[in-house]
Design an enzyme around this catalytic site. Structure first.
Site, PDB file in Angstrom:
ATOM      1  N   ASN A  76      26.596  70.702 -15.260  1.00 27.22           N
ATOM      2  CA  ASN A  76      27.648  69.969 -15.957  1.00 27.22           C
ATOM      3  C   ASN A  76      27.495  70.228 -17.450  1.00 27.22           C
ATOM      4  O   ASN A  76      26.592  69.695 -18.087  1.00 27.22           O
ATOM      5  CB  ASN A  76      27.489  68.468 -15.632  1.00 27.22           C
ATOM      6  CG  ASN A  76      28.406  67.579 -16.446  1.00 27.22           C
ATOM      7  OD1 ASN A  76      29.345  68.066 -17.094  1.00 27.22           O
ATOM      8  ND2 ASN A  76      28.151  66.284 -16.424  1.00 27.22           N
ATOM      9  N   TRP A  77      28.365  71.060 -17.977  1.00 26.04           N
ATOM     10  CA  TRP A  77      28.248  71.441 -19.393  1.00 26.04           C
ATOM     11  C   TRP A  77      28.710  70.336 -20.347  1.00 26.04           C
ATOM     12  O   TRP A  77      28.512  70.435 -21.553  1.00 26.04           O
ATOM     13  CB  TRP A  77      29.055  72.724 -19.667  1.00 26.04           C
ATOM     14  CG  TRP A  77      28.403  73.977 -19.176  1.00 26.04           C
ATOM     15  CD1 TRP A  77      27.369  74.069 -18.269  1.00 26.04           C
ATOM     16  CD2 TRP A  77      28.715  75.323 -19.563  1.00 26.04           C
ATOM     17  NE1 TRP A  77      27.035  75.388 -18.062  1.00 26.04           N
ATOM     18  CE2 TRP A  77      27.848  76.176 -18.847  1.00 26.04           C
ATOM     19  CE3 TRP A  77      29.655  75.889 -20.428  1.00 26.04           C
ATOM     20  CZ2 TRP A  77      27.885  77.565 -18.986  1.00 26.04           C
ATOM     21  CZ3 TRP A  77      29.697  77.274 -20.567  1.00 26.04           C
ATOM     22  CH2 TRP A  77      28.814  78.099 -19.852  1.00 26.04           C
ATOM     23  N   LYS A  78      29.379  69.332 -19.799  1.00 22.57           N
ATOM     24  CA  LYS A  78      29.913  68.238 -20.637  1.00 22.57           C
ATOM     25  C   LYS A  78      30.791  68.825 -21.757  1.00 22.57           C
ATOM     26  O   LYS A  78      31.442  69.837 -21.542  1.00 22.57           O
ATOM     27  CB  LYS A  78      28.768  67.371 -21.172  1.00 22.57           C
ATOM     28  CG  LYS A  78      27.830  66.923 -20.050  1.00 22.57           C
ATOM     29  CD  LYS A  78      26.842  65.872 -20.464  1.00 22.57           C
ATOM     30  CE  LYS A  78      25.988  65.498 -19.253  1.00 22.57           C
ATOM     31  NZ  LYS A  78      25.096  64.387 -19.502  1.00 22.57           N
TER      32      LYS A  78
ATOM     33  N   HIS B  76      31.745  60.087 -13.766  1.00 18.24           N
ATOM     34  CA  HIS B  76      30.490  60.282 -14.502  1.00 18.24           C
ATOM     35  C   HIS B  76      30.275  59.070 -15.412  1.00 18.24           C
ATOM     36  O   HIS B  76      31.236  58.529 -15.970  1.00 18.24           O
ATOM     37  CB  HIS B  76      30.551  61.580 -15.320  1.00 18.24           C
ATOM     38  CG  HIS B  76      29.218  61.944 -15.887  1.00 18.24           C
ATOM     39  ND1 HIS B  76      28.711  61.319 -16.999  1.00 18.24           N
ATOM     40  CD2 HIS B  76      28.279  62.830 -15.477  1.00 18.24           C
ATOM     41  CE1 HIS B  76      27.500  61.819 -17.255  1.00 18.24           C
ATOM     42  NE2 HIS B  76      27.213  62.741 -16.344  1.00 18.24           N
TER      43      HIS B  76
ATOM     44  N   GLU C  10      29.350  58.831 -18.340  1.00 17.52           N
ATOM     45  CA  GLU C  10      29.873  58.992 -19.699  1.00 17.52           C
ATOM     46  C   GLU C  10      31.373  58.711 -19.742  1.00 17.52           C
ATOM     47  O   GLU C  10      31.895  58.213 -20.743  1.00 17.52           O
ATOM     48  CB  GLU C  10      29.536  60.402 -20.221  1.00 17.52           C
ATOM     49  CG  GLU C  10      28.059  60.488 -20.576  1.00 17.52           C
ATOM     50  CD  GLU C  10      27.434  61.856 -20.435  1.00 17.52           C
ATOM     51  OE1 GLU C  10      28.168  62.853 -20.325  1.00 17.52           O
ATOM     52  OE2 GLU C  10      26.187  61.927 -20.405  1.00 17.52           O
TER      53      GLU C  10
ATOM     54  N   GLU D  80      23.076  59.240 -10.380  1.00 19.43           N
ATOM     55  CA  GLU D  80      22.620  59.516 -11.746  1.00 19.43           C
ATOM     56  C   GLU D  80      22.277  58.205 -12.445  1.00 19.43           C
ATOM     57  O   GLU D  80      23.172  57.555 -13.016  1.00 19.43           O
ATOM     58  CB  GLU D  80      23.718  60.230 -12.532  1.00 19.43           C
ATOM     59  CG  GLU D  80      24.105  61.567 -11.955  1.00 19.43           C
ATOM     60  CD  GLU D  80      24.652  62.496 -13.030  1.00 19.43           C
ATOM     61  OE1 GLU D  80      24.103  63.587 -13.189  1.00 19.43           O
ATOM     62  OE2 GLU D  80      25.597  62.102 -13.732  1.00 19.43           O
TER      63      GLU D  80
ATOM     64  N   GLY E   1      19.932  62.583 -20.016  1.00 23.24           N
ATOM     65  CA  GLY E   1      19.673  63.055 -21.371  1.00 23.24           C
ATOM     66  C   GLY E   1      18.470  62.414 -22.052  1.00 23.24           C
ATOM     67  O   GLY E   1      18.260  62.599 -23.249  1.00 23.24           O
TER      68      GLY E   1
ATOM     69  N   SER F 167      18.203  64.332 -16.425  1.00 22.90           N
ATOM     70  CA  SER F 167      17.022  64.992 -17.016  1.00 22.90           C
ATOM     71  C   SER F 167      16.313  65.961 -16.081  1.00 22.90           C
ATOM     72  O   SER F 167      15.092  66.127 -16.163  1.00 22.90           O
ATOM     73  CB  SER F 167      16.032  63.958 -17.554  1.00 22.90           C
ATOM     74  OG  SER F 167      16.594  63.267 -18.650  1.00 22.90           O
TER      75      SER F 167
ATOM     76  N   GLY G 282      22.658  68.505 -16.462  1.00 26.61           N
ATOM     77  CA  GLY G 282      23.393  68.525 -17.719  1.00 26.61           C
ATOM     78  C   GLY G 282      22.805  69.540 -18.686  1.00 26.61           C
ATOM     79  O   GLY G 282      23.019  70.749 -18.566  1.00 26.61           O
ATOM     80  N   GLY G 283      22.012  69.054 -19.638  1.00 22.16           N
ATOM     81  CA  GLY G 283      21.491  69.883 -20.724  1.00 22.16           C
ATOM     82  C   GLY G 283      20.864  71.195 -20.277  1.00 22.16           C
ATOM     83  O   GLY G 283      21.099  72.245 -20.898  1.00 22.16           O
TER      84      GLY G 283
HETATM   85  P1  PGA Z   1      21.162  65.644 -18.156  1.00 24.43           P
HETATM   86  O1  PGA Z   1      22.625  65.191 -17.666  1.00 24.43           O
HETATM   87  O2  PGA Z   1      20.658  66.635 -17.127  1.00 24.43           O
HETATM   88  O3  PGA Z   1      21.371  66.269 -19.504  1.00 24.43           O
HETATM   89  O4  PGA Z   1      20.307  64.425 -18.174  1.00 24.43           O
HETATM   90  C1  PGA Z   1      22.915  65.024 -16.309  1.00 24.43           C
HETATM   91  C2  PGA Z   1      24.329  64.541 -16.151  1.00 24.43           C
HETATM   92  O5  PGA Z   1      24.782  63.691 -16.926  1.00 24.43           O
HETATM   93  O6  PGA Z   1      25.056  65.020 -15.250  1.00 24.43           O
END
Ligand code: PGA
Length: 263
Positions: free
Chosen positions: A11-13, A98, A100, A168, A174, A214, A235-236
């Site tokens: 997930n590149w966000k 998600h 966010e 999640e 993050g 993470s 994510g990251g």
């Molecule tokens: P993260 O994000 O791996 O950067 O913690 C995961 C996500 O929000 O899908």
């Protein structure tokens, strides 16, 4: 129960410009050199890159996903994108709910449910996210929150064939902090039980429950082989081919993810 092929989705966000397609090309090259057929691989770039990503990934098995959709197929909704548009641009899945989006845009379970239905309507797999905040966890509300989110966010049409659940924990996203494998296993077992109750045991046959929060090359093997984990939403660490490939690599040579033999 159907044998599940684990899914690892990046997930590149809100990250990625045209130049980031180089990472996709690098990922493609790494996978051409040393494939990881044990896992299904997906990248969810920002919608602006979907069409270009589709071309960059031509000839590979890497799937494309989007990060959100509007519930309706078209109409006067400036700035929004329908599931049909995402499918048209090359996506085969869309992340909905998600944390966010739930926090940045006040998305409710009912809206997430409608977005999930939109995904089905457009022929996309819905990757539906659930997870508790740090406060909810501290207050001992985790299971109630997850039960509530699943009941509200997962459409009754959800099946193993059209839906993936991503657990999640918000506090793990993050932050570099992760639950223990035992905690993840307990939550995934709980999620599976709730889905069985909501949708029917046969209906959720083959449904994958991903862990997200993470995940990185250093902890992937521990987290992805926790009990009842069918892959990850990353994510990251999905932003570079090197790290994302390293995470995928934990599956290399291992058939069938959580149901496979331990190394
Ligand atoms: P993260 O994000 O791996 O950067 O913690 C995961 C996500 O929000 O899908």
């Amino acid at each position: 129960m159907a044998r599940k092929r684990p899914l690892v989705a990046g997930n590149w966000k809100m990250n990625g410009l045209g130049a980031s397609l180089a990472e996709l090309k690098a990922l493609k090259q790494r996978l051409e050199k040393t494939p990881v057929p044990e896992a299904e691989i997906m990248v969810c770039p920002p919608a602006t890159l979907l069409a270009q990503a589709r071309w960059a990934l031509t000839g590979t098995d890497i799937l494309l996903g989007a990060q959100d959709c509007h519930p309706l197929p078209s109409g006067a909704h400036t700035g929004d994108l329908s599931a049909e548009m995402l499918a048209d641009a090359g996506a085969s899945a869309v992340i909905v709910g998600h944390s966010e989006r739930r926090s940045d845009h006040g998305e409710t379970d009912a809206l997430v449910n409608a977005k999930g239905k939109a995904a089905f309507r457009a022929g996309l797999t819905a990757i539906i996210c659930v997870g508790e905040t740090e406060k909810q966890r501290g207050d001992g509300e985790t299971l109630d929150i997850i039960r509530h989110q699943l009941a509200g966010s997962v459409p009754k049409e959800a099946r193993g064939s059209n839906t993936v659940i991503a657990y999640e924990p918000v506090w793990a996203i993050g932050s570099g902090v992760t639950p223990t494998p035992a905690d993840i296993g307990e939550l995934h077992g709980f999620i599976r039980g709730e889905l069985g109750r909501l949708l029917g045991k046969a209906e959720i046959d083959g449904l994958r429950v991903l862990y997200g929060g993470s995940v990185n090359p250093g902890n992937a093997s521990e987290l992805l082989f926790a009990p009842d984990v069918d892959g990850a939403l990353v994510g990251g660490a999905s932003l570079t081919a090197r790290d994302f490939y390293a995470i995928l690599g934990v599956y290399a040579g291992r058939a069938g993810g959580s149901s496979g033999p331990k190394r």
